[in-house]
Design a protein around this motif. Structure first.
Motif, PDB file in Angstrom:
ATOM      1  N   CYS A 231      -5.577  14.152   2.916  1.00 51.27           N
ATOM      2  CA  CYS A 231      -5.242  13.175   1.877  1.00 51.27           C
ATOM      3  C   CYS A 231      -5.189  11.767   2.458  1.00 51.27           C
ATOM      4  CB  CYS A 231      -3.882  13.499   1.258  1.00 51.27           C
ATOM      5  SG  CYS A 231      -3.741  15.158   0.571  1.00 51.27           S
ATOM      6  N   LEU A 232      -5.873  10.837   1.811  1.00 55.45           N
ATOM      7  CA  LEU A 232      -5.866   9.451   2.252  1.00 55.45           C
ATOM      8  C   LEU A 232      -5.185   8.565   1.218  1.00 55.45           C
ATOM      9  CD1 LEU A 232      -9.438   8.904   3.740  1.00 55.45           C
ATOM     10  CD2 LEU A 232      -7.334   9.499   4.924  1.00 55.45           C
ATOM     11  N   SER A 233      -4.297   7.706   1.715  1.00 54.78           N
ATOM     12  CA  SER A 233      -3.592   6.765   0.848  1.00 54.78           C
ATOM     13  C   SER A 233      -3.793   5.350   1.362  1.00 54.78           C
ATOM     14  CB  SER A 233      -2.097   7.095   0.821  1.00 54.78           C
ATOM     15  OG  SER A 233      -1.358   6.048   0.221  1.00 54.78           O
ATOM     16  N   TYR A 234      -4.158   4.463   0.452  1.00 58.02           N
ATOM     17  CA  TYR A 234      -4.179   3.037   0.763  1.00 58.02           C
ATOM     18  C   TYR A 234      -3.851   2.274  -0.522  1.00 58.02           C
ATOM     19  CZ  TYR A 234      -5.476  -1.593   2.326  1.00 58.02           C
ATOM     20  OH  TYR A 234      -5.445  -2.935   2.625  1.00 58.02           O
ATOM     21  N   ASN A 235      -2.626   1.766  -0.581  1.00 57.24           N
ATOM     22  CA  ASN A 235      -2.149   1.038  -1.772  1.00 57.24           C
ATOM     23  C   ASN A 235      -2.253   1.891  -3.037  1.00 57.24           C
ATOM     24  OD1 ASN A 235      -1.655  -1.153  -0.118  1.00 57.24           O
ATOM     25  ND2 ASN A 235      -3.580  -2.176  -0.625  1.00 57.24           N
ATOM     26  N   HIS A 236      -1.870   3.151  -2.909  1.00 50.76           N
ATOM     27  CA  HIS A 236      -1.953   4.083  -4.028  1.00 50.76           C
ATOM     28  C   HIS A 236      -0.577   4.473  -4.563  1.00 50.76           C
ATOM     29  CE1 HIS A 236      -6.178   5.545  -2.602  1.00 50.76           C
ATOM     30  NE2 HIS A 236      -6.277   4.588  -3.512  1.00 50.76           N
ATOM     31  N   ALA A 237       0.433   3.652  -4.321  1.00 52.71           N
ATOM     32  CA  ALA A 237       1.798   4.018  -4.699  1.00 52.71           C
ATOM     33  C   ALA A 237       1.908   4.436  -6.159  1.00 52.71           C
ATOM     34  CB  ALA A 237       2.747   2.843  -4.423  1.00 52.71           C
ATOM     35  N   GLN A 238       1.137   3.803  -7.002  1.00 56.75           N
ATOM     36  CA  GLN A 238       1.187   4.085  -8.433  1.00 56.75           C
ATOM     37  C   GLN A 238       0.723   5.497  -8.770  1.00 56.75           C
ATOM     38  OE1 GLN A 238      -1.175   1.256 -10.598  1.00 56.75           O
ATOM     39  NE2 GLN A 238      -1.066   2.362 -12.537  1.00 56.75           N
ATOM     40  N   PHE A 239      -0.115   6.073  -7.885  1.00 60.39           N
ATOM     41  CA  PHE A 239      -0.779   7.330  -8.221  1.00 60.39           C
ATOM     42  C   PHE A 239      -0.431   8.513  -7.318  1.00 60.39           C
ATOM     43  CE2 PHE A 239      -3.855   3.796  -9.026  1.00 60.39           C
ATOM     44  CZ  PHE A 239      -3.768   3.793 -10.414  1.00 60.39           C
ATOM     45  N   VAL A 240       0.192   8.266  -6.163  1.00 57.85           N
ATOM     46  CA  VAL A 240       0.296   9.326  -5.154  1.00 57.85           C
ATOM     47  C   VAL A 240       1.094  10.532  -5.634  1.00 57.85           C
ATOM     48  CG1 VAL A 240      -0.082   7.876  -3.144  1.00 57.85           C
ATOM     49  CG2 VAL A 240       2.231   8.167  -4.004  1.00 57.85           C
ATOM     50  N   VAL A 241       2.142  10.327  -6.389  1.00 56.04           N
ATOM     51  CA  VAL A 241       2.955  11.466  -6.823  1.00 56.04           C
ATOM     52  C   VAL A 241       2.138  12.384  -7.724  1.00 56.04           C
ATOM     53  CG1 VAL A 241       4.938  12.185  -8.220  1.00 56.04           C
ATOM     54  CG2 VAL A 241       5.188  10.331  -6.557  1.00 56.04           C
ATOM     55  N   GLU A 242       1.434  11.808  -8.675  1.00 50.45           N
ATOM     56  CA  GLU A 242       0.618  12.631  -9.567  1.00 50.45           C
ATOM     57  C   GLU A 242      -0.452  13.383  -8.779  1.00 50.45           C
ATOM     58  OE1 GLU A 242      -1.854  12.239 -13.781  1.00 50.45           O
ATOM     59  OE2 GLU A 242      -1.516  10.445 -12.541  1.00 50.45           O
TER      60      GLU A 242
ATOM     61  N   SER B   3      -0.853   0.808   4.118  1.00 46.01           N
ATOM     62  CA  SER B   3      -0.754   0.256   2.764  1.00 46.01           C
ATOM     63  C   SER B   3       0.126  -0.984   2.734  1.00 46.01           C
ATOM     64  CB  SER B   3      -0.178   1.305   1.810  1.00 46.01           C
ATOM     65  OG  SER B   3      -1.101   2.339   1.560  1.00 46.01           O
ATOM     66  N   LYS B   4      -0.182  -1.898   1.821  1.00 46.57           N
ATOM     67  CA  LYS B   4       0.613  -3.106   1.629  1.00 46.57           C
ATOM     68  C   LYS B   4       1.654  -2.931   0.529  1.00 46.57           C
ATOM     69  CE  LYS B   4      -2.165  -4.825   4.630  1.00 46.57           C
ATOM     70  NZ  LYS B   4      -1.761  -4.788   6.066  1.00 46.57           N
ATOM     71  N   ASP B   5       1.540  -1.855  -0.246  1.00 50.99           N
ATOM     72  CA  ASP B   5       2.548  -1.579  -1.280  1.00 50.99           C
ATOM     73  C   ASP B   5       3.566  -0.585  -0.718  1.00 50.99           C
ATOM     74  OD1 ASP B   5       1.268   0.870  -1.269  1.00 50.99           O
ATOM     75  OD2 ASP B   5       0.406   0.662  -3.273  1.00 50.99           O
ATOM     76  N   ASN B   6       4.310   0.088  -1.574  1.00 48.96           N
ATOM     77  CA  ASN B   6       5.352   1.018  -1.110  1.00 48.96           C
ATOM     78  C   ASN B   6       4.877   2.467  -1.095  1.00 48.96           C
ATOM     79  OD1 ASN B   6       5.301   1.131  -3.945  1.00 48.96           O
ATOM     80  ND2 ASN B   6       7.413   1.866  -4.038  1.00 48.96           N
ATOM     81  N   SER B   7       3.594   2.668  -0.811  1.00 48.65           N
ATOM     82  CA  SER B   7       3.044   4.030  -0.755  1.00 48.65           C
ATOM     83  C   SER B   7       3.790   4.913   0.235  1.00 48.65           C
ATOM     84  CB  SER B   7       1.557   3.992  -0.380  1.00 48.65           C
ATOM     85  OG  SER B   7       0.778   3.410  -1.388  1.00 48.65           O
ATOM     86  N   VAL B   8       4.097   4.376   1.422  1.00 50.88           N
ATOM     87  CA  VAL B   8       4.774   5.176   2.452  1.00 50.88           C
ATOM     88  C   VAL B   8       6.118   5.676   1.939  1.00 50.88           C
ATOM     89  CG1 VAL B   8       5.893   5.072   4.715  1.00 50.88           C
ATOM     90  CG2 VAL B   8       3.596   4.112   4.409  1.00 50.88           C
TER      91      VAL B   8
ATOM     92  N   THR C  27       0.203   1.787  11.210  1.00 53.46           N
ATOM     93  CA  THR C  27       0.752   0.429  11.124  1.00 53.46           C
ATOM     94  C   THR C  27      -0.357  -0.617  11.082  1.00 53.46           C
ATOM     95  OG1 THR C  27       0.947   0.345  13.530  1.00 53.46           O
ATOM     96  CG2 THR C  27       2.891   1.065  12.282  1.00 53.46           C
ATOM     97  N   GLN C  28      -1.584  -0.204  11.463  1.00 53.49           N
ATOM     98  CA  GLN C  28      -2.763  -1.052  11.334  1.00 53.49           C
ATOM     99  C   GLN C  28      -3.857  -0.248  10.652  1.00 53.49           C
ATOM    100  OE1 GLN C  28      -3.690  -2.419  15.323  1.00 53.49           O
ATOM    101  NE2 GLN C  28      -2.505  -4.285  15.002  1.00 53.49           N
ATOM    102  N   ASN C  29      -4.623  -0.908   9.797  1.00 51.89           N
ATOM    103  CA  ASN C  29      -5.658  -0.219   9.048  1.00 51.89           C
ATOM    104  C   ASN C  29      -6.758   0.290   9.982  1.00 51.89           C
ATOM    105  OD1 ASN C  29      -8.392  -0.397   7.300  1.00 51.89           O
ATOM    106  ND2 ASN C  29      -6.662   0.080   5.967  1.00 51.89           N
ATOM    107  N   GLN C  30      -7.064   1.581   9.882  1.00 50.47           N
ATOM    108  CA  GLN C  30      -8.062   2.211  10.744  1.00 50.47           C
ATOM    109  C   GLN C  30      -9.378   2.497  10.022  1.00 50.47           C
ATOM    110  OE1 GLN C  30      -7.342   2.863  14.116  1.00 50.47           O
ATOM    111  NE2 GLN C  30      -5.521   1.660  13.587  1.00 50.47           N
ATOM    112  N   GLY C  31      -9.364   2.485   8.704  1.00 50.41           N
ATOM    113  CA  GLY C  31     -10.562   2.806   7.939  1.00 50.41           C
ATOM    114  C   GLY C  31     -10.615   4.276   7.551  1.00 50.41           C
ATOM    115  N   ILE C  32     -11.443   4.565   6.560  1.00 54.62           N
ATOM    116  CA  ILE C  32     -11.503   5.913   5.993  1.00 54.62           C
ATOM    117  C   ILE C  32     -11.957   6.941   7.010  1.00 54.62           C
ATOM    118  CG2 ILE C  32     -12.661   7.354   4.268  1.00 54.62           C
ATOM    119  CD1 ILE C  32     -12.853   4.881   2.489  1.00 54.62           C
TER     120      ILE C  32
END
Length: 306
Positions: free
Chosen positions: A11-22, A44-49, A70-75
């Motif tokens: 599972c990959l998350s990047y600024n997906h806080a709005q959707f991760v639970v679903e 992520s820059k939002d509160n995904s973590v 802590t640093q973006n590594q890419g997909i």
């Protein structure tokens, strides 16, 4: 099913806080039980973590492993990290804004358990949903790529023409992905390169159903992909000996030239061509666009190979 093989969901998350639970709930709700959930948040820059941590704490009975960058590594690098830690016989990659249908893994494990050694993965069509998870009328494959009649088999030449496979629909034999070295970390996206490399040697199983839901919103990679960019060209060069790909590469270079988007990689490819047409020689000489356009017109008129 008895002796259920382990399935690893990467599972990959990047600024997906709005959707991760679903999205994570769609994994939790699977009718198939032997699953490990490997999650990577790629800085992520939002509160995904925070959202993922809370969900994991509330579902501690599940087999969950969470990596936070802590640093973006890419997909591709993130997926390889998860792949290295995975233990499943089969893997599935899921962006944490997309969803799985409840019976997706169960159905596709059965297909792979009964597959031949030359069959590497199973894929299907996908529903399309909006930010509120409402269904669109169209579905993934016909909406993005117009392929309406598919049968299991080898898709290499079809994929050279276009990537039509919903990545989140694919259940893949893990050992083969590891055998070919995982994802190419020099690329900015993961799926197309993987399908081409796998289909060079293996067949794909097509399940004529919709096993997942792909979310369309402003940050989708499908909306951002530019087929003139360097990552796509790097993928094409891996398959440059195939006649269809040779033709596609030349179309890309000609289009890039007309749009003043020619890269050093494009020029290097032309320099190495043994039998250059006049068009290609003129591109390398950077002739004025009107001259080039006139040449194309004359070539089309006389059907010559200049």
């Amino acid at each position: 099913m008895t002796d259920l093989p382990l399935v690893s969901i990467l599972c990959l998350s990047y600024n997906h806080a709005q959707f991760v639970v679903e999205s994570l709930e769609s994994i939790k709700s699977q009718s198939y039980s032997n699953i490990e959930i490997l999650i990577c948040d790629d800085s992520s820059k939002d509160n995904s973590v925070e959202v993922i941590n809370n969900w994991a704490e509330n579902n501690s009975h599940l087999n969950i492993h969470f990596i936070r960058h802590t640093q973006n590594q890419g997909i591709c690098k993130s997926l390889n990290e998860l792949l290295h830690q995975s233990k499943g016989k089969y893997i599935l990659t899921l962006a944490l804004d997309d969803l799985l249908e409840r019976d997706k893994i169960e159905k596709h494990v059965i297909l792979l358990e009964n597959s031949a050694s030359h069959e590497v993965l199973v894929f299907s069509n996908a529903y399309l949903i909006d930010d509120n998870s409402a269904l669109y009328q169209n579905t993934f494959i016909p909406y993005f790529h117009k392929y309406l009649n598919l049968e299991s088999g080898n898709f290499y030449e079809t994929l050279i023409k276009d990537n039509f496979i919903p990545a989140m629909s694919c259940l893949i034999k893990s050992a083969i992905v590891k055998e070919i070295g995982g994802w190419d970390e020099s690329l900015s996206f993961e799926d197309y390169d993987m399908w081409l490399r796998l289909s060079q040697k293996y067949d794909f199983i097509y399940d004529n159903s919709k096993s997942c839901r792909y979310r369309i919103h402003a940050t989708n990679s499908h909306k951002k992909k530019n087929f003139l960019n360097e990552s796509f060209f790097a993928i094409y060069l891996k398959h440059k000996e195939h006649p269809l790909m040779k033709h596609k590469i030349m179309q890309i270079i000609h289009e890039a030239y007309k749009k003043n988007s020619l890269t050093e990689g494009h020029k290097e490819y032309l320099r190495k061509l043994e039998n250059k047409t006049l068009k290609e020689k003129l591109i390398l000489k950077n002739v004025r666009k009107p001259t080039y356009s006139t040449l194309l017109f004359l070539q089309n008129m006389y059907h010559g190979n200049w």
